[in-house]
Design a protein around this motif. Structure first.
Motif, PDB file in Angstrom:
ATOM      1  N   ARG A   1       0.838  -1.210   0.000  1.00  0.00           N
ATOM      2  CA  ARG A   1       0.000   0.000   0.000  1.00  0.00           C
ATOM      3  C   ARG A   1       0.869   1.256   0.000  1.00  0.00           C
ATOM      4  O   ARG A   1       0.639   2.197  -0.766  1.00  0.00           O
ATOM      5  CB  ARG A   1      -0.921  -0.009   1.221  1.00  0.00           C
ATOM      6  CG  ARG A   1      -1.669   1.304   1.464  1.00  0.00           C
ATOM      7  CD  ARG A   1      -2.494   1.235   2.749  1.00  0.00           C
ATOM      8  NE  ARG A   1      -2.985   2.540   3.139  1.00  0.00           N
ATOM      9  CZ  ARG A   1      -4.054   3.133   2.621  1.00  0.00           C
ATOM     10  NH1 ARG A   1      -4.726   2.528   1.669  1.00  0.00           N
ATOM     11  NH2 ARG A   1      -4.440   4.325   3.036  1.00  0.00           N
ATOM     12  N   TRP A   2       1.878   1.270   0.871  1.00  0.00           N
ATOM     13  CA  TRP A   2       2.761   2.436   0.949  1.00  0.00           C
ATOM     14  C   TRP A   2       3.523   2.650  -0.351  1.00  0.00           C
ATOM     15  O   TRP A   2       3.771   3.790  -0.751  1.00  0.00           O
ATOM     16  CB  TRP A   2       3.728   2.267   2.123  1.00  0.00           C
ATOM     17  CG  TRP A   2       3.049   2.271   3.450  1.00  0.00           C
ATOM     18  CD1 TRP A   2       1.896   2.945   3.788  1.00  0.00           C
ATOM     19  CD2 TRP A   2       3.453   1.572   4.626  1.00  0.00           C
ATOM     20  NE1 TRP A   2       1.569   2.700   5.097  1.00  0.00           N
ATOM     21  CE2 TRP A   2       2.494   1.867   5.645  1.00  0.00           C
ATOM     22  CE3 TRP A   2       4.518   0.726   4.938  1.00  0.00           C
ATOM     23  CZ2 TRP A   2       2.594   1.340   6.931  1.00  0.00           C
ATOM     24  CZ3 TRP A   2       4.618   0.198   6.221  1.00  0.00           C
ATOM     25  CH2 TRP A   2       3.664   0.506   7.203  1.00  0.00           C
ATOM     26  N   GLN A   3       3.879   1.553  -1.036  1.00  0.00           N
ATOM     27  CA  GLN A   3       4.582   1.687  -2.308  1.00  0.00           C
ATOM     28  C   GLN A   3       3.674   2.330  -3.352  1.00  0.00           C
ATOM     29  O   GLN A   3       4.116   3.169  -4.144  1.00  0.00           O
ATOM     30  CB  GLN A   3       5.076   0.329  -2.799  1.00  0.00           C
ATOM     31  CG  GLN A   3       5.938   0.406  -4.052  1.00  0.00           C
ATOM     32  CD  GLN A   3       7.219   1.203  -3.820  1.00  0.00           C
ATOM     33  OE1 GLN A   3       8.069   0.813  -3.043  1.00  0.00           O
ATOM     34  NE2 GLN A   3       7.347   2.346  -4.496  1.00  0.00           N
ATOM     35  N   ARG A   4       2.393   1.964  -3.355  1.00  0.00           N
ATOM     36  CA  ARG A   4       1.456   2.589  -4.299  1.00  0.00           C
ATOM     37  C   ARG A   4       1.326   4.083  -4.017  1.00  0.00           C
ATOM     38  O   ARG A   4       1.275   4.890  -4.949  1.00  0.00           O
ATOM     39  CB  ARG A   4       0.084   1.913  -4.212  1.00  0.00           C
ATOM     40  CG  ARG A   4       0.041   0.498  -4.772  1.00  0.00           C
ATOM     41  CD  ARG A   4      -1.387   0.013  -4.950  1.00  0.00           C
ATOM     42  NE  ARG A   4      -2.113  -0.070  -3.689  1.00  0.00           N
ATOM     43  CZ  ARG A   4      -2.132  -1.143  -2.915  1.00  0.00           C
ATOM     44  NH1 ARG A   4      -1.466  -2.230  -3.271  1.00  0.00           N
ATOM     45  NH2 ARG A   4      -2.833  -1.146  -1.790  1.00  0.00           N
ATOM     46  N   ILE A   5       1.287   4.437  -2.733  1.00  0.00           N
ATOM     47  CA  ILE A   5       1.201   5.853  -2.360  1.00  0.00           C
ATOM     48  C   ILE A   5       2.462   6.593  -2.809  1.00  0.00           C
ATOM     49  O   ILE A   5       2.392   7.714  -3.334  1.00  0.00           O
ATOM     50  CB  ILE A   5       1.012   5.991  -0.835  1.00  0.00           C
ATOM     51  CG1 ILE A   5      -0.376   5.470  -0.439  1.00  0.00           C
ATOM     52  CG2 ILE A   5       1.189   7.442  -0.387  1.00  0.00           C
ATOM     53  CD1 ILE A   5      -0.591   5.375   1.055  1.00  0.00           C
ATOM     54  N   ALA A   6       3.613   5.953  -2.632  1.00  0.00           N
ATOM     55  CA  ALA A   6       4.877   6.575  -3.050  1.00  0.00           C
ATOM     56  C   ALA A   6       4.925   6.761  -4.565  1.00  0.00           C
ATOM     57  O   ALA A   6       5.397   7.792  -5.067  1.00  0.00           O
ATOM     58  CB  ALA A   6       6.058   5.730  -2.582  1.00  0.00           C
ATOM     59  N   ASP A   7       4.441   5.763  -5.305  1.00  0.00           N
ATOM     60  CA  ASP A   7       4.425   5.857  -6.769  1.00  0.00           C
ATOM     61  C   ASP A   7       3.560   7.033  -7.226  1.00  0.00           C
ATOM     62  O   ASP A   7       3.953   7.814  -8.105  1.00  0.00           O
ATOM     63  CB  ASP A   7       3.900   4.557  -7.382  1.00  0.00           C
ATOM     64  CG  ASP A   7       4.861   3.389  -7.196  1.00  0.00           C
ATOM     65  OD1 ASP A   7       6.018   3.631  -6.789  1.00  0.00           O
ATOM     66  OD2 ASP A   7       4.448   2.246  -7.461  1.00  0.00           O
ATOM     67  N   GLU A   8       2.363   7.143  -6.637  1.00  0.00           N
ATOM     68  CA  GLU A   8       1.460   8.229  -7.011  1.00  0.00           C
ATOM     69  C   GLU A   8       2.050   9.591  -6.647  1.00  0.00           C
ATOM     70  O   GLU A   8       1.943  10.549  -7.407  1.00  0.00           O
ATOM     71  CB  GLU A   8       0.097   8.042  -6.331  1.00  0.00           C
ATOM     72  CG  GLU A   8      -0.722   6.894  -6.899  1.00  0.00           C
ATOM     73  CD  GLU A   8      -0.994   7.057  -8.386  1.00  0.00           C
ATOM     74  OE1 GLU A   8      -1.338   8.180  -8.814  1.00  0.00           O
ATOM     75  OE2 GLU A   8      -0.849   6.065  -9.127  1.00  0.00           O
ATOM     76  N   ALA A   9       2.672   9.662  -5.471  1.00  0.00           N
ATOM     77  CA  ALA A   9       3.281  10.925  -5.048  1.00  0.00           C
ATOM     78  C   ALA A   9       4.450  11.300  -5.953  1.00  0.00           C
ATOM     79  O   ALA A   9       4.656  12.477  -6.269  1.00  0.00           O
ATOM     80  CB  ALA A   9       3.746  10.820  -3.597  1.00  0.00           C
ATOM     81  N   SER A  10       5.222  10.303  -6.391  1.00  0.00           N
ATOM     82  CA  SER A  10       6.352  10.556  -7.289  1.00  0.00           C
ATOM     83  C   SER A  10       5.863  11.181  -8.589  1.00  0.00           C
ATOM     84  O   SER A  10       6.467  12.123  -9.113  1.00  0.00           O
ATOM     85  CB  SER A  10       7.089   9.246  -7.594  1.00  0.00           C
ATOM     86  OG  SER A  10       7.682   8.699  -6.441  1.00  0.00           O
ATOM     87  N   LYS A  11       4.757  10.658  -9.105  1.00  0.00           N
ATOM     88  CA  LYS A  11       4.206  11.182 -10.359  1.00  0.00           C
ATOM     89  C   LYS A  11       3.607  12.569 -10.150  1.00  0.00           C
ATOM     90  O   LYS A  11       3.802  13.477 -10.960  1.00  0.00           O
ATOM     91  CB  LYS A  11       3.145  10.227 -10.891  1.00  0.00           C
ATOM     92  CG  LYS A  11       3.687   8.853 -11.261  1.00  0.00           C
ATOM     93  CD  LYS A  11       2.554   7.891 -11.592  1.00  0.00           C
ATOM     94  CE  LYS A  11       3.072   6.474 -11.824  1.00  0.00           C
ATOM     95  NZ  LYS A  11       1.963   5.506 -12.066  1.00  0.00           N
ATOM     96  N   GLN A  12       2.874  12.727  -9.048  1.00  0.00           N
ATOM     97  CA  GLN A  12       2.174  13.983  -8.791  1.00  0.00           C
ATOM     98  C   GLN A  12       3.131  15.167  -8.670  1.00  0.00           C
ATOM     99  O   GLN A  12       2.859  16.256  -9.177  1.00  0.00           O
ATOM    100  CB  GLN A  12       1.327  13.850  -7.519  1.00  0.00           C
ATOM    101  CG  GLN A  12       0.548  15.107  -7.124  1.00  0.00           C
ATOM    102  CD  GLN A  12       1.352  16.073  -6.265  1.00  0.00           C
ATOM    103  OE1 GLN A  12       2.114  15.642  -5.411  1.00  0.00           O
ATOM    104  NE2 GLN A  12       1.189  17.365  -6.499  1.00  0.00           N
TER     105      GLN A  12
END
Length: 211
Positions: A94-105
């Protein structure tokens, strides 16, 4: 068709592109490329103690925005949260998905990794290998974060930031951190929440080393 956009491979390369066709797949014409300028000149790894509720979600998101390249959940003596191995794997995904989205954002030039949970002892040994190994301790009065960063002289290649849980570090953990070679630093006269401290330190790194 004809629109222009910038594509990042999340490995620090950006590509100027033009859309040629749109269908089941999208065909782009690459018109230029360059190294991403959105990455800090240092690699900062955040060793963050587990926090209760969904606060770690916010820690991950803000750490990515503030320039961390890796986030390591740490189980400390006073950590309120206790996860089984299965729970930890689910949380990490879950945290990795959040990190991926934040990286893109926020336009990062790389994807930020969320590593598997470590014990405090293991995290202290790993963190001590950095050029600037910061142990953020509310009981430290002799060395401030500012003096530790100014005293380095130049831009470090690697920085580690160790942040404790809601109840702070135990006396034993503090001694182990110093024995491992971590630099104990205070974060000022105000006591910061654990979920605030990580963003605060990462922002200070950016201010000091990103010119």
């Amino acid at each position: 068709q004809g629109d222009k956009l910038v594509v990042c491979d999340m490995a620090r390369r950006e590509y100027d592109c033009e859309i040629i066709s749109v269908g089941e797949s999208v065909l782009l014409l690459v018109t230029g490329e360059r190294e991403s300028k959105n990455e800090p000149p240092y690699k900062a790894v955040l060793y963050q103690a587990l926090v209760k509720g969904d606060k770690f979600d916010s820690v991950v998101q803000k750490a990515v925005e503030c320039g961390a390249c890796e986030i390591v959940p740490v189980l400390c003596g006073r950590s309120i949260v206790r996860l089984t191995e299965e729970e930890c794997l689910k949380k990490t995904a879950r945290w990795q998905r959040i990190a991926d989205e934040a990286s893109k954002q926020c336009g990062r030039g790389r994807l930020v990794k969320v590593s598997r949970m470590m014990t405090f002892d293991a995290a202290a040994r790993e963190a001590a290998k950095a050029d600037v190994p910061l142990f953020c301790y509310e009981g430290e009065s002799a060395t401030t974060l500012r003096s530790a960063l100014e005293g380095y002289g130049g831009v470090p290649e690697t920085v580690s930031v160790v942040i404790g849980p809601e109840g702070g570090f135990t006396g034993e953990e503090t001694e182990k951190a110093k024995s491992a070679g971590l630099t104990s630093v205070g974060l000022g006269s105000r006591i910061l929440r654990t979920e605030t401290a990580s963003s605060f330190v990462l922002a200070c790194l950016s201010y000091e080393f990103e010119k």
